[in-house]
Design a protein around this motif. Structure first.
Motif, PDB file in Angstrom:
ATOM      1  N   GLU A 245     -18.212  58.530  59.174  1.00 33.26           N
ATOM      2  CA  GLU A 245     -17.327  58.125  58.267  1.00 33.26           C
ATOM      3  C   GLU A 245     -18.000  58.360  56.825  1.00 33.26           C
ATOM      4  O   GLU A 245     -19.004  58.634  56.576  1.00 33.26           O
ATOM      5  N   TYR A 246     -17.170  58.282  55.587  1.00 30.75           N
ATOM      6  CA  TYR A 246     -17.540  58.381  54.196  1.00 30.75           C
ATOM      7  C   TYR A 246     -17.702  56.879  53.648  1.00 30.75           C
ATOM      8  O   TYR A 246     -16.572  56.063  54.057  1.00 30.75           O
ATOM      9  N   ALA A 247     -18.675  56.633  53.028  1.00 28.03           N
ATOM     10  CA  ALA A 247     -18.963  55.467  52.274  1.00 28.03           C
ATOM     11  C   ALA A 247     -17.861  55.423  50.961  1.00 28.03           C
ATOM     12  O   ALA A 247     -18.476  55.639  49.691  1.00 28.03           O
ATOM     13  N   ALA A 248     -16.732  55.162  51.153  1.00 30.05           N
ATOM     14  CA  ALA A 248     -15.641  55.015  50.067  1.00 30.05           C
ATOM     15  C   ALA A 248     -15.911  53.943  49.480  1.00 30.05           C
ATOM     16  O   ALA A 248     -16.243  52.843  49.801  1.00 30.05           O
ATOM     17  N   PRO A 249     -15.657  54.250  47.920  1.00 31.34           N
ATOM     18  CA  PRO A 249     -16.008  52.913  47.283  1.00 31.34           C
ATOM     19  C   PRO A 249     -14.946  51.652  47.558  1.00 31.34           C
ATOM     20  O   PRO A 249     -13.630  52.025  47.608  1.00 31.34           O
ATOM     21  N   GLY A 250     -15.345  50.505  47.641  1.00 32.22           N
ATOM     22  CA  GLY A 250     -14.528  49.491  47.884  1.00 32.22           C
ATOM     23  C   GLY A 250     -14.397  49.359  49.181  1.00 32.22           C
ATOM     24  O   GLY A 250     -13.855  48.136  49.840  1.00 32.22           O
TER      25      GLY A 250
END
Length: 256
Positions: A245-250
């Protein structure tokens, strides 16, 4: 408590400077009322305040002293001492050797050294440094970034999170991440540079590190401006068979 989740909240994951909707590197790690600010990149203090006040933090942990991981310590200093925050004691700050002097050099404007230690109780990291912060155990390992830099393993109630900080692939990170539930690993470089210049992971190398360490899940972060998050996830997935997964902001990742 043993049944409380370990939560990772992404305050920001941009590099080398913030975008309009994504601050630089910073995370809130929390469990059972214990809250640790992990990396203080540009713009992350404002996002941190959505979740916790400075005087409610149990500690701050800094991987290395590049500005996109530490610059908001400067504004945190002013908030801690000169604003609406009332500290019962200085905030424990775990960071690379020289972190207090680095802050003082930026903050001091007269012949009198700024009172950095009034805001932060500084404990310098070393390879193998370990400390208990509330319900969390924090273990640091030195990694390969060309300057003093560290990766972090957070453990509580049988759950574990490992954060790479900034580093080229190295044994210290792989060993620290062995068998963890979540590996939060940078995927900054679009391509491999010459060996002597390597200070970051490519997405493929993030997948390789995960494959070697065997985490339950890989979360790629610190994706550079020449890659999209989707590209980084796809490329890491070619080397690691588990969830990526991606560490999306928030975003908040709950382990438990």
């Amino acid at each position: 408590m043993i049944n409380d989740p370990l939560d990772l909240t992404v305050l920001g994951s941009a590099t080398p400077y913030p975008s309009v909707d994504n601050p630089c590197s910073g995370y809130l790690v929390s469990s059972a009322g214990t809250r640790v600010w992990v990396d203080a990149g540009t713009g992350t203090l404002a996002e941190l305040r959505r979740h916790v006040r400075l005087d409610e933090l149990d500690a701050i942990w800094i991987s290395h002293l590049h500005a996109d991981h530490s610059a908001d310590l400067l504004t945190a200093y002013y908030g801690a001492l000169y604003a609406d925050v009332r500290l019962a004691a200085p905030i424990p700050l775990y960071g690379p050797p020289g972190v207090a002097d680095r802050l003082a050099h930026f903050l001091t404007n007269t012949s009198t050294r700024s009172p950095v230690e009034s805001a932060f109780a500084v404990d310098e990291l070393h390879d193998g440094h370990q400390v208990r912060v509330g319900t969390l155990t924090l273990t640091s390992r030195a990694v390969a970034h060309g300057i003093p830099a560290f990766a972090l393993r957070v453990e509580t109630g049988g759950r574990s999170l490992v954060y790479s900080g900034d580093t080229a692939p190295c044994a210290g990170l792989t060993q620290l991440a062995e068998g963890c539930d979540v590996l939060l690993c940078e995927a900054d470089s679009a391509q491999v540079t010459r060996e002597e210049e390597r200070v970051h992971h490519t997405p493929e190398e993030a997948g390789d590190t995960a494959a070697a360490a065997g985490p339950g899940r890989l979360v790629v972060t610190h994706v550079g401006p020449f890659l999209t998050p989707r590209q980084a996830v796809a490329r890491a997935s070619t080397r690691f068979d588990g969830p990526v997964e991606y560490a999306a902001p928030g975003a908040t990742f709950s382990i438990g």
